[in-house]
Design a protein around this motif. Structure first.
Motif, mmCIF file in Angstrom:
data_model
loop_
_atom_site.group_PDB
_atom_site.id
_atom_site.type_symbol
_atom_site.label_atom_id
_atom_site.label_comp_id
_atom_site.label_asym_id
_atom_site.label_seq_id
_atom_site.Cartn_x
_atom_site.Cartn_y
_atom_site.Cartn_z
ATOM 1 N N CYS A 14 0.805 -1.218 0.000
ATOM 2 C CA CYS A 14 0.000 0.000 0.000
ATOM 3 C C CYS A 14 0.844 1.277 0.000
ATOM 4 C CB CYS A 14 -0.912 0.009 1.232
ATOM 5 S SG CYS A 14 -2.057 -1.384 1.269
ATOM 6 N N ARG A 15 2.178 1.103 -0.088
ATOM 7 C CA ARG A 15 3.053 2.279 -0.019
ATOM 8 C C ARG A 15 2.756 3.232 -1.165
ATOM 9 N NH1 ARG A 15 9.297 1.063 -0.239
ATOM 10 N NH2 ARG A 15 8.692 0.531 -2.375
ATOM 11 N N GLN A 16 2.727 4.503 -0.871
ATOM 12 C CA GLN A 16 2.469 5.513 -1.887
ATOM 13 C C GLN A 16 3.695 5.686 -2.786
ATOM 14 O OE1 GLN A 16 -0.465 7.258 -2.439
ATOM 15 N NE2 GLN A 16 -1.233 5.721 -0.990
ATOM 16 N N PRO A 17 3.492 5.888 -4.086
ATOM 17 C CA PRO A 17 4.629 6.117 -4.988
ATOM 18 C C PRO A 17 5.379 7.380 -4.584
ATOM 19 C CG PRO A 17 2.625 5.648 -6.229
ATOM 20 C CD PRO A 17 2.208 5.856 -4.816
ATOM 21 N N GLU A 18 6.673 7.360 -4.789
ATOM 22 C CA GLU A 18 7.493 8.527 -4.491
ATOM 23 C C GLU A 18 7.282 9.593 -5.566
ATOM 24 O OE1 GLU A 18 11.605 7.489 -3.853
ATOM 25 O OE2 GLU A 18 11.038 5.519 -3.072
ATOM 26 N N PRO A 19 7.312 10.857 -5.178
ATOM 27 C CA PRO A 19 7.072 11.919 -6.161
ATOM 28 C C PRO A 19 8.267 12.116 -7.098
ATOM 29 C CG PRO A 19 7.633 12.877 -4.044
ATOM 30 C CD PRO A 19 7.499 11.391 -3.812
ATOM 31 N N ALA A 20 7.955 12.415 -8.340
ATOM 32 C CA ALA A 20 8.962 12.741 -9.353
ATOM 33 C C ALA A 20 8.431 13.892 -10.187
ATOM 34 C CB ALA A 20 9.254 11.530 -10.238
ATOM 35 N N ASP A 21 9.328 14.627 -10.772
ATOM 36 C CA ASP A 21 8.909 15.720 -11.649
ATOM 37 C C ASP A 21 8.507 15.200 -13.030
ATOM 38 O OD1 ASP A 21 9.511 17.599 -9.661
ATOM 39 O OD2 ASP A 21 11.613 17.689 -10.297
ATOM 40 N N LEU A 22 9.219 14.178 -13.484
ATOM 41 C CA LEU A 22 8.996 13.674 -14.845
ATOM 42 C C LEU A 22 9.308 12.188 -14.891
ATOM 43 C CD1 LEU A 22 8.609 14.138 -17.969
ATOM 44 C CD2 LEU A 22 11.080 14.599 -18.050
ATOM 45 N N ILE A 23 8.476 11.445 -15.602
ATOM 46 C CA ILE A 23 8.740 10.035 -15.872
ATOM 47 C C ILE A 23 8.678 9.813 -17.384
ATOM 48 C CG2 ILE A 23 7.812 7.686 -15.705
ATOM 49 C CD1 ILE A 23 6.969 8.319 -12.852
ATOM 50 N N ILE A 24 9.699 9.186 -17.907
ATOM 51 C CA ILE A 24 9.738 8.754 -19.293
ATOM 52 C C ILE A 24 9.593 7.236 -19.299
ATOM 53 C CG2 ILE A 24 11.174 8.554 -21.368
ATOM 54 C CD1 ILE A 24 10.322 11.403 -20.935
ATOM 55 N N ALA B 238 12.735 3.005 -19.044
ATOM 56 C CA ALA B 238 12.134 4.148 -18.368
ATOM 57 C C ALA B 238 13.093 4.760 -17.363
ATOM 58 C CB ALA B 238 10.851 3.705 -17.653
ATOM 59 N N PHE B 239 12.767 5.986 -16.966
ATOM 60 C CA PHE B 239 13.501 6.628 -15.868
ATOM 61 C C PHE B 239 12.623 7.714 -15.264
ATOM 62 C CE2 PHE B 239 15.086 8.636 -19.822
ATOM 63 C CZ PHE B 239 14.715 9.957 -19.628
ATOM 64 N N ALA B 240 12.987 8.083 -14.033
ATOM 65 C CA ALA B 240 12.303 9.157 -13.324
ATOM 66 C C ALA B 240 13.289 10.287 -13.052
ATOM 67 C CB ALA B 240 11.723 8.640 -12.010
ATOM 68 N N VAL B 241 12.779 11.514 -13.068
ATOM 69 C CA VAL B 241 13.591 12.712 -12.874
ATOM 70 C C VAL B 241 12.992 13.550 -11.757
ATOM 71 C CG1 VAL B 241 14.364 14.884 -13.919
ATOM 72 C CG2 VAL B 241 14.314 12.786 -15.297
ATOM 73 N N LYS B 242 13.866 14.068 -10.883
ATOM 74 C CA LYS B 242 13.419 15.018 -9.859
ATOM 75 C C LYS B 242 14.531 16.001 -9.562
ATOM 76 C CE LYS B 242 11.333 15.385 -5.248
ATOM 77 N NZ LYS B 242 10.285 16.289 -5.757
ATOM 78 N N ASP B 243 14.160 17.268 -9.444
ATOM 79 C CA ASP B 243 15.107 18.338 -9.105
ATOM 80 C C ASP B 243 16.302 18.359 -10.060
ATOM 81 O OD1 ASP B 243 13.497 19.049 -6.938
ATOM 82 O OD2 ASP B 243 14.541 17.672 -5.593
ATOM 83 N N GLY B 244 16.028 18.106 -11.328
ATOM 84 C CA GLY B 244 17.061 18.235 -12.354
ATOM 85 C C GLY B 244 17.995 17.054 -12.480
ATOM 86 N N LEU C 193 16.423 10.147 -11.033
ATOM 87 C CA LEU C 193 16.155 9.453 -9.775
ATOM 88 C C LEU C 193 16.507 7.974 -9.886
ATOM 89 C CD1 LEU C 193 12.704 10.726 -8.435
ATOM 90 C CD2 LEU C 193 14.865 10.740 -7.212
ATOM 91 N N GLU C 194 16.008 7.357 -10.944
ATOM 92 C CA GLU C 194 16.234 5.918 -11.105
ATOM 93 C C GLU C 194 15.942 5.544 -12.557
ATOM 94 O OE1 GLU C 194 15.598 1.824 -8.547
ATOM 95 O OE2 GLU C 194 14.510 3.651 -7.990
ATOM 96 N N VAL C 195 16.589 4.473 -13.010
ATOM 97 C CA VAL C 195 16.432 3.974 -14.365
ATOM 98 C C VAL C 195 16.040 2.512 -14.280
ATOM 99 C CG1 VAL C 195 17.567 3.673 -16.611
ATOM 100 C CG2 VAL C 195 18.274 5.543 -15.093
ATOM 101 N N GLY C 196 15.108 2.078 -15.131
ATOM 102 C CA GLY C 196 14.708 0.674 -15.086
ATOM 103 C C GLY C 196 13.617 0.358 -16.081
ATOM 104 N N ILE D 203 9.371 1.539 -12.754
ATOM 105 C CA ILE D 203 9.486 2.990 -12.539
ATOM 106 C C ILE D 203 8.119 3.604 -12.262
ATOM 107 C CG2 ILE D 203 10.040 5.196 -13.649
ATOM 108 C CD1 ILE D 203 12.506 3.675 -12.759
ATOM 109 N N ARG D 204 7.089 3.183 -12.992
ATOM 110 C CA ARG D 204 5.758 3.787 -12.819
ATOM 111 C C ARG D 204 5.082 3.330 -11.533
ATOM 112 N NH1 ARG D 204 1.846 3.839 -17.530
ATOM 113 N NH2 ARG D 204 1.279 5.866 -16.635
ATOM 114 N N THR D 205 5.493 2.182 -11.014
ATOM 115 C CA THR D 205 4.968 1.725 -9.733
ATOM 116 C C THR D 205 5.646 2.446 -8.575
ATOM 117 O OG1 THR D 205 4.467 -0.467 -10.620
ATOM 118 C CG2 THR D 205 4.675 -0.280 -8.224
#
Length: 550
Positions: A21-31, A48-54, A57-60, A65-67
């Motif tokens: 039930c953990r909430q997804p972590e916030p990101a500015d952009l997901i590709i 895919a990857f996630a971006v935050k604060d320029g 965040l993570e690649v996979g 990534i979307r979960t």
């Protein structure tokens, strides 16, 4: 339930409920749903990857990534390819920007066409104090000899004219400009050539001789310079560049760039090589390197010789098409040795323009004397176009980086053999051979000498062909790079050559979120189609700077 360890069973069930039930972590952009060429150590291709604060965040995988993350914006690329932001390892951003105000002479097929473009420009801008242009190349004309200024003198008697050859190592000026600079047939210059025929000035100035006149050209005012910087930036973002190495700048220009970057107007990242002027040495020797997320100053750009096209490159033996000439060094050997010792002591990187085999031999030997053996100083030879086979191992022996420009090979191939002859051309533009010395090679364009588009350099590196896909089979194809080597050359390896491998050059966690989306995959598409590749979007610091979000 486990009867022996009831609390353990309860903990496991509770932990599973909590994580589920953990909430997804916030990101500015997901590709996601992309083909992401990360350019990491393992050549990973992700989805895919996630971006935050320029930063990344993570690649996979897309599902992972979307979960794990929820983006303010999430883009489904439907299989489109993504690469790290392209880095031009050797260019002239300042010079390119200035050229946007000059007459474009690139591609002229005759001196007559040069004159026509100058006349058209002058009619549109009759009040400019100088008539300036750049890009002519006599090797593209029916008569491949240098022009003289007779026509310039006749058509433009009252305005000084200064038109620079494509490589920046020669210029043609009119009598008005020569008079303003007080250049006469008796004027002498070291490390350059003043054209004289039958006792009169022809207007040709090669290498250091250009400075006799160019110092009289009034610089752009700050407001105008800001405008051309921003216009140049837009052009570079449009071809996928997020970082450029500017090879040779003065302190006032660097400070202007820094101020524009801090004001968030200029978002192009710049690795600035300093001219070894007295002002630069005085200031930076005292204050040391300078580094922000957008600007990095820790190297000096030195010129050993000129260019092959203008026969200023310093060769061990005479030019094949001019038996009496070997080119020349732009300074004496003592100058280079003393400067190398200074830069080494103060921790600055030394990056030397060396085209001819004589210039390369001299600078490799001087580097070796100072560096002494294996090291991590990352000193560079810029261009390394003609290197004698006996000198090639010195790159590996002293960890010297050959910084090359693949489009030089495909631009020069029409006439380089005329300059060098059959023996020397066989070991010129030897990028694969040079790569083997240290296991990597940074790639640039040297724009505005060549086009700003890094994909042209990618194509030239792997196909060894020009825009016409000529020649069939490639020019000296034995020295072609693989596609992954070429990609690394304009991303990861270019960052390493700038001491920036920990902050950019690959799509990895905690690195700057600079990346580019293309309309076709340059790793798999057919070679003849590479130059037709279009940039769909360019991101710097996770921010869209070119293209559209869709």
């Amino acid at each position: 339930m486990n009867k022996k360890y009831p609390f353990l069973a309860f903990f496991i069930l509770s932990f599973g409920w909590f994580t589920g039930c953990r909430q997804p972590e916030p990101a500015d952009l997901i590709i996601y749903n992309a083909r992401v060429y990360t350019a990491d150590n393992d050549s990973t291709v992700a989805e895919a990857f996630a971006v935050k604060d320029g930063k990344f965040l993570e690649v996979g995988g897309s599902s992972f990534i979307r979960t794990k993350y929820k983006g303010q914006q999430e883009l489904d690329l439907k299989g489109k390819p993504v690469y790290p932001g392209f880095i031009d390892a050797h260019a002239h951003f300042y010079g390119y920007a200035q050229n946007l105000r000059q007459v474009d002479l690139v591609g002229t097929k005759s001196f007559r066409e040069v004159i026509q473009r100058l006349e058209t420009h002058r009619k549109k801008h009759p009040d400019t104090p100088w008539l300036l242009g750049r890009g002519w190349d006599q090797n593209d004309w029916p008569e491949k000899e240098f022009p003289t200024n007779d026509t310039l003198n006749k058509l433009f008697p009252d305005v000084p004219v200064f038109i620079t050859r494509i490589d920046g190592h020669a210029a043609l000026v009119n009598a008005k400009a020569l008079a303003m600079a007080q250049v006469t047939p008796a004027t002498s210059v070291s490390g350059g050539l003043i054209g004289i025929e039958n006792g009169r000035l022809t207007g040709l100035l090669v290498d250091n001789a250009q400075g006799l006149v160019s110092r009289k050209i009034p610089p752009l005012q700050t407001a105008d310079l800001v405008k051309v910087f921003l216009a140049a930036q837009e052009n570079l973002f449009a071809v996928g560049l997020t970082s450029v190495v500017d090879a040779g700048l003065e302190k006032p220009v660097i400070q202007l760039i820094d101020s524009l970057q801090k004001a968030k107007a200029l978002k192009m990242r710049i690795y600035a090589m300093l001219n070894p002027s007295e002002e630069n040495k005085s200031y930076y020797f005292k204050n040391g390197p300078y580094h922000t997320p957008y600007l990095h100053v820790r190297s000096f750009k030195v010129y050993a010789d000129g260019a092959l096209g203008s026969r200023g490159a310093c060769l061990l033996h005479p030019y094949h098409d001019k038996p009496g000439q070997t080119g020349f060094l732009l300074q004496n050997q003592t100058y280079y040795r003393q400067l190398a010792k200074q830069l080494n002591q103060l921790g600055f990187q030394m990056n030397t323009h060396a085209i001819g085999d004589s210039a390369n031999r001299l600078m490799l030997n001087i580097y070796g004397e100072v560096l002494k053996g294996k090291n991590n100083k990352r000193w560079r030879i810029e261009h390394a176009q003609v290197v004698h086979p006996a000198d090639v191992p010195k790159f590996g022996r002293f960890n010297i980086i050959p910084s090359v420009q693949p489009t030089h090979a495909t631009s020069d191939m029409y006439w380089a053999a005329d300059r060098l002859g059959p023996e020397r051309i066989a070991h010129a533009y030897a990028y694969k051979t040079l790569l083997k010395q240290n296991g990597f090679i940074p790639l640039g364009s040297d724009f505005p000498v060549e086009d700003i588009n890094p994909l042209y350099g990618f194509h030239a590196a792997v196909a060894r062909q020009d825009a016409k896909n000529y020649p069939n089979g490639g020019f000296a194809k034995n020295n072609a790079l693989t596609r992954m080597q070429a990609l690394y050359g304009m991303t990861r390896w270019a960052a390493y050559a700038n001491f920036e491998e920990n902050e950019k050059g690959s799509i990895e966690r905690n690195k700057l979120a600079d990346f580019v989306i293309l309309d076709q995959d340059i790793i798999t598409t057919a070679l003849p189609n590479l130059r037709a590749t279009k940039v769909l979007a360019t991101y710097s610091n996770g921010e869209l700077v070119y293209g559209r979000n869709k």
